[in-house]
Write a protein that holds these residues in place. Structure first.
Motif, PDB file in Angstrom:
ATOM      1  N   THR A  70      -6.820  -7.344  -2.345  1.00 11.11           N
ATOM      2  CA  THR A  70      -6.806  -6.013  -2.959  1.00 11.11           C
ATOM      3  C   THR A  70      -5.927  -5.067  -2.163  1.00 11.11           C
ATOM      4  O   THR A  70      -5.125  -4.319  -2.725  1.00 11.11           O
ATOM      5  CB  THR A  70      -8.231  -5.451  -3.041  1.00 11.11           C
ATOM      6  N   ARG A  71      -6.060  -5.076  -0.820  1.00  7.09           N
ATOM      7  CA  ARG A  71      -5.279  -4.171   0.010  1.00  7.09           C
ATOM      8  C   ARG A  71      -3.797  -4.474  -0.115  1.00  7.09           C
ATOM      9  O   ARG A  71      -2.974  -3.588  -0.189  1.00  7.09           O
ATOM     10  CB  ARG A  71      -5.712  -4.281   1.472  1.00  7.09           C
ATOM     11  N   ALA A  72      -3.445  -5.745  -0.134  1.00  7.84           N
ATOM     12  CA  ALA A  72      -2.039  -6.121  -0.233  1.00  7.84           C
ATOM     13  C   ALA A  72      -1.455  -5.655  -1.562  1.00  7.84           C
ATOM     14  O   ALA A  72      -0.333  -5.163  -1.623  1.00  7.84           O
ATOM     15  CB  ALA A  72      -1.891  -7.629  -0.079  1.00  7.84           C
ATOM     16  N   SER A  73      -2.217  -5.802  -2.644  1.00  7.01           N
ATOM     17  CA  SER A  73      -1.748  -5.381  -3.960  1.00  7.01           C
ATOM     18  C   SER A  73      -1.515  -3.881  -3.991  1.00  7.01           C
ATOM     19  O   SER A  73      -0.536  -3.400  -4.560  1.00  7.01           O
ATOM     20  CB  SER A  73      -2.770  -5.762  -5.035  1.00  7.01           C
ATOM     21  N   ALA A  74      -2.413  -3.134  -3.366  1.00  8.91           N
ATOM     22  CA  ALA A  74      -2.265  -1.683  -3.322  1.00  8.91           C
ATOM     23  C   ALA A  74      -1.029  -1.289  -2.547  1.00  8.91           C
ATOM     24  O   ALA A  74      -0.327  -0.339  -2.893  1.00  8.91           O
ATOM     25  CB  ALA A  74      -3.509  -1.051  -2.680  1.00  8.91           C
ATOM     26  N   ALA A  75      -0.744  -2.022  -1.481  1.00  8.79           N
ATOM     27  CA  ALA A  75       0.426  -1.729  -0.663  1.00  8.79           C
ATOM     28  C   ALA A  75       1.703  -1.937  -1.453  1.00  8.79           C
ATOM     29  O   ALA A  75       2.624  -1.134  -1.392  1.00  8.79           O
ATOM     30  CB  ALA A  75       0.426  -2.604   0.587  1.00  8.79           C
ATOM     31  N   VAL A  76       1.782  -3.035  -2.202  1.00 12.24           N
ATOM     32  CA  VAL A  76       2.958  -3.312  -3.010  1.00 12.24           C
ATOM     33  C   VAL A  76       3.135  -2.239  -4.067  1.00 12.24           C
ATOM     34  O   VAL A  76       4.241  -1.768  -4.342  1.00 12.24           O
ATOM     35  CB  VAL A  76       2.854  -4.702  -3.665  1.00 12.24           C
ATOM     36  N   ALA A  77       2.033  -1.800  -4.656  1.00  8.74           N
ATOM     37  CA  ALA A  77       2.095  -0.742  -5.663  1.00  8.74           C
ATOM     38  C   ALA A  77       2.634   0.537  -5.055  1.00  8.74           C
ATOM     39  O   ALA A  77       3.419   1.251  -5.663  1.00  8.74           O
ATOM     40  CB  ALA A  77       0.701  -0.506  -6.257  1.00  8.74           C
ATOM     41  N   ALA A  78       2.201   0.842  -3.824  1.00  9.06           N
ATOM     42  CA  ALA A  78       2.678   2.041  -3.144  1.00  9.06           C
ATOM     43  C   ALA A  78       4.175   1.952  -2.921  1.00  9.06           C
ATOM     44  O   ALA A  78       4.906   2.922  -3.067  1.00  9.06           O
ATOM     45  CB  ALA A  78       1.957   2.210  -1.809  1.00  9.06           C
ATOM     46  N   GLY A  79       4.654   0.756  -2.544  1.00  6.68           N
ATOM     47  CA  GLY A  79       6.076   0.571  -2.343  1.00  6.68           C
ATOM     48  C   GLY A  79       6.856   0.796  -3.620  1.00  6.68           C
ATOM     49  O   GLY A  79       7.888   1.455  -3.633  1.00  6.68           O
ATOM     50  N   ALA A  80       6.344   0.279  -4.724  1.00  2.00           N
ATOM     51  CA  ALA A  80       7.006   0.452  -6.011  1.00  2.00           C
ATOM     52  C   ALA A  80       7.042   1.918  -6.408  1.00  2.00           C
ATOM     53  O   ALA A  80       8.038   2.414  -6.934  1.00  2.00           O
ATOM     54  CB  ALA A  80       6.283  -0.370  -7.081  1.00  2.00           C
ATOM     55  N   LEU A  81       5.967   2.649  -6.141  1.00  2.00           N
ATOM     56  CA  LEU A  81       5.901   4.074  -6.457  1.00  2.00           C
ATOM     57  C   LEU A  81       6.951   4.835  -5.666  1.00  2.00           C
ATOM     58  O   LEU A  81       7.653   5.696  -6.193  1.00  2.00           O
ATOM     59  CB  LEU A  81       4.507   4.618  -6.133  1.00  2.00           C
TER      60      LEU A  81
ATOM     61  N   MET B  90      11.555  -3.794  -0.634  1.00  2.00           N
ATOM     62  CA  MET B  90      10.495  -3.325   0.265  1.00  2.00           C
ATOM     63  C   MET B  90       9.147  -3.907  -0.145  1.00  2.00           C
ATOM     64  O   MET B  90       8.884  -4.136  -1.323  1.00  2.00           O
ATOM     65  CB  MET B  90      10.428  -1.792   0.256  1.00  2.00           C
ATOM     66  N   ASP B  91       8.282  -4.149   0.855  1.00  2.00           N
ATOM     67  CA  ASP B  91       6.923  -4.576   0.535  1.00  2.00           C
ATOM     68  C   ASP B  91       5.916  -3.447   0.711  1.00  2.00           C
ATOM     69  O   ASP B  91       4.757  -3.578   0.347  1.00  2.00           O
ATOM     70  CB  ASP B  91       6.512  -5.796   1.375  1.00  2.00           C
ATOM     71  N   TYR B  92       6.374  -2.320   1.274  1.00  2.00           N
ATOM     72  CA  TYR B  92       5.494  -1.154   1.410  1.00  2.00           C
ATOM     73  C   TYR B  92       6.354   0.075   1.637  1.00  2.00           C
ATOM     74  O   TYR B  92       7.277   0.052   2.446  1.00  2.00           O
ATOM     75  CB  TYR B  92       4.539  -1.355   2.588  1.00  2.00           C
ATOM     76  N   GLY B  93       6.071   1.147   0.920  1.00  2.00           N
ATOM     77  CA  GLY B  93       6.782   2.400   1.101  1.00  2.00           C
ATOM     78  C   GLY B  93       5.811   3.555   1.189  1.00  2.00           C
ATOM     79  O   GLY B  93       4.769   3.536   0.535  1.00  2.00           O
ATOM     80  N   ILE B  94       6.115   4.547   2.026  1.00  2.00           N
ATOM     81  CA  ILE B  94       5.227   5.697   2.208  1.00  2.00           C
ATOM     82  C   ILE B  94       6.002   6.982   1.948  1.00  2.00           C
ATOM     83  O   ILE B  94       7.057   7.222   2.540  1.00  2.00           O
ATOM     84  CB  ILE B  94       4.630   5.721   3.626  1.00  2.00           C
ATOM     85  N   LEU B  95       5.471   7.797   1.054  1.00  2.00           N
ATOM     86  CA  LEU B  95       6.075   9.087   0.743  1.00  2.00           C
ATOM     87  C   LEU B  95       5.662  10.121   1.781  1.00  2.00           C
ATOM     88  O   LEU B  95       4.595  10.020   2.383  1.00  2.00           O
ATOM     89  CB  LEU B  95       5.644   9.549  -0.647  1.00  2.00           C
TER      90      LEU B  95
END
Length: 260
Positions: free
Chosen positions: A3-14, A87-92
């Motif tokens: 679950t955490r990994a999926s959320a991280a990928v989603a954050a990167g896509a966002l 990217m596998d994780y992105g932070i705004l």
């Protein structure tokens, strides 16, 4: 973990979608128009961003934007992965645009803050090298987008201990120095031993001001440290770890041994 990994990928896509949407007109990777430039990028005062297991860390990215017509906006994004497109994780950042102050006739100094922490889906695999992507636009609509503007490190916090026994011996007697090298485990939310790492045993004689390396040993699988030395004079023993890409340097508090 899934679950955490999926959320991280989603954050990167966002993050990718959000930054792309800023480009006016639509800018591609490392694209620009006109004489606008981004320079002088500094992340967290030039130091790595170090995270433990619970506390969040807020840090600043500062940079300068220059254009003959003046600057209308700027923004940066931090990301982890082989490339901006992969990217596998992105932070705004905490604010959509950077806060910029005029510093000359054609330039502004900009600052943007980020807040990151292990509770926000940071995984152990994300420790190491991160990069910044930036977009800036001028008042005459010149623009620049840099996908790989600057690299920096986000690291798992480390701790190191040292204990010497016996703490009072005769000259020439054997002293055993134990300790443990640990680092933050973002996957579990706890600290765990860091094994197979080179750690130096150092000594500072009583009344001295500097430590000298006595020997270098490897930490055991669970991070445990143990070695022996012959005591020649009173002083303190400590372990030191130089750090690596994913983990910062650490120093143990000195353990004092009196020699009679």
């Amino acid at each position: 973990m899934r679950t955490r990994a999926s959320a991280a990928v989603a954050a990167g896509a966002l993050a990718l979608t959000t930054l792309t949407a800023l480009a006016v007109p639509a800018a591609q990777a490392d694209d620009y128009r006109g004489d606008i430039k981004i320079s002088g990028v500094v992340v967290n005062g030039g130091k790595p961003v170090v995270l433990g297991t619970t506390a969040k860390k807020t840090f600043t990215v500062s940079f300068t934007v220059t254009d003959g017509s003046g600057v209308s906006m700027a923004k940066v994004l931090m990301w982890h992965g082989p490339s901006f497109a992969k990217m596998d994780y992105g932070i705004l950042p905490n604010t959509y645009y950077a806060s910029c102050t005029k510093s000359g006739a054609t330039s502004v100094n900009c600052r943007q803050t980020f807040t990151v922490g292990p509770a926000s889906n940071m995984l152990n695999t994300y420790a190491g090298t991160w990069r910044l992507t930036a977009f800036a636009q001028a008042k005459d609509f010149d623009y620049v987008q840099k996908d790989d503007l600057k690299s920096f490190r986000v690291q798992r916090d480390s701790t190191l201990t040292a204990a010497a026994s016996p703490n009072s011996v005769k000259k020439g007697a054997t002293v055993t120095v134990k300790g443990k090298l640990s680092r933050a485990n973002w996957d579990t939310g706890r600290y765990g031993g860091y094994g197979s790492q080179s750690v130096r045993l150092q000594f500072r004689k009583k009344g001295g001001t500097t430590y000298t390396t006595v020997k270098t040993i490897k930490s055991a699988a669970g991070g445990d440290l143990k070695t022996t030395v012959k005591a020649s004079t009173s002083g303190s023993y400590r372990y030191t770890f130089a750090g690596d890409t994913t983990t910062p340097a650490a120093w143990a508090t000195g353990a004092y041994v009196a020699v009679k």
